[in-house]
Write an enzyme that holds these catalytic residues in place. Structure first.
Site, PDB file in Angstrom:
ATOM      1  N   ASP A 163     -10.161  -9.606  29.888  1.00 24.81           N
ATOM      2  CA  ASP A 163     -10.457 -10.125  28.562  1.00 24.81           C
ATOM      3  C   ASP A 163      -9.656  -9.360  27.518  1.00 24.81           C
ATOM      4  OD1 ASP A 163     -13.054 -11.964  27.578  1.00 24.81           O
ATOM      5  OD2 ASP A 163     -12.231 -10.660  26.031  1.00 24.81           O
ATOM      6  N   TYR A 220      -6.837 -30.033  22.123  1.00 23.82           N
ATOM      7  CA  TYR A 220      -7.697 -29.410  23.133  1.00 23.82           C
ATOM      8  C   TYR A 220      -7.802 -30.302  24.372  1.00 23.82           C
ATOM      9  CZ  TYR A 220     -11.789 -27.206  25.243  1.00 23.82           C
ATOM     10  OH  TYR A 220     -12.650 -26.588  26.099  1.00 23.82           O
TER      11      TYR A 220
END
Length: 261
Positions: free
Chosen positions: A48, A156
């Site tokens: 991350d 998206y």
């Protein structure tokens, strides 16, 4: 009751000894998935941009999926720490709003670089290690937006459409290497990104109600529900499942209910 609990306890360790990495695993669906895999017995690494936010029960490694060197270093860190790699969950991604007129070229390149090529980078770095695993699996986080037209989600949706196509092609390419590749297609999930969108709305409660009503079961999808689907696809229990897109969408893809009342 005691015997039943023991049986369930045995079942929950179906990933005992396996090593999984989850990109974007410090929050939302990724965090729920990392916890679920660990509950099933896997050793989990969270990759991350903000590893400090990850649960302390996992190995946390900083990784920028838009940077190939960062990805390769992160995957190598995982393998050196655990000695192997069996499961990759390609979950890191960004959202995008707007019609086809609303996002410039730079935004299109940015979203595809993270949502699509980011998965390419991670999978590419992981494949040499997955080929050594007796239970190798890749699970990509797609979206219902890949196959359902949603307002103001063209960028998206296009990126997730690419993820869906890529998942199927990867499944074909790597099946005979013993690597299963699948994806999950969540509906609108109750994640930090959706929370930020609602905060920006003129009437957050009305917007939330509209998002809930869009899904036939009448509520947002919970991250734990998506995590359960990812865990199934990642587990050796799904050994005959590959090239599959598993919808976790409250019926949004397939159901057409009559209006309530």
């Amino acid at each position: 009751m005691s015997n039943h609990r023991q049986e369930r306890s045995g079942m929950t360790k179906e990933m005992e000894g396996l090593v999984a990495l989850v990109t974007g695993g410090a929050s939302g669906i990724g965090a729920a998935t990392a916890d679920r895999l660990a509950d099933l017995g896997a050793h989990v690494a969270v990759l991350d941009l903000a590893p400090e936010s990850a649960s302390k029960r996992h190995l946390a490694v900083r990784c920028d999926v838009s940077d190939d060197a960062s990805v390769r270093a992160a995957v190598q860190t995982v393998v050196e720490h655990f000695g192997r790699l069996d499961v990759v969950v390609n979950n890191a991604g960004v959202g995008a709003q707007g019609t086809v007129e609303d996002n410039d070229d730079d935004e299109w390149h940015r979203v595809f670089d993270i949502n699509v090529i980011g998965m390419v980078r991670v999978s590419r770095a992981a494949l040499p290690h997955l080929r050594k695993s007796p239970a190798a699996a890749i699970v990509n986080t797609c979206s219902i937006a890949a196959t359902v037209g949603l307002p103001a989600r063209v960028l998206y949706g296009a990126s997730k459409g690419a993820v869906l196509s890529m998942t199927m092609a990867m499944a074909a390419d790597h099946l005979r290497e013993g690597i299963r590749v699948n994806c999950v297609k969540p509906g609108t999930a109750d994640t930090p990104w959706i929370g930020r969108l609602l905060e920006k709305a003129e009437d957050p409660q009305a917007e939330r109600t509209a998002l809930e009503a869009r899904q036939p079961h009448g509520r947002l999808v919970q991250p734990d529900e998506v995590a359960a689907a990812v865990a199934y696809l990642a587990s050796p229990a799904a050994g005959s499942t590959t090239g599959t897109a598993l919808e976790v969408d409250g019926g949004m893809q397939a159901l057409r209910l009559r209006p309530a009342g």
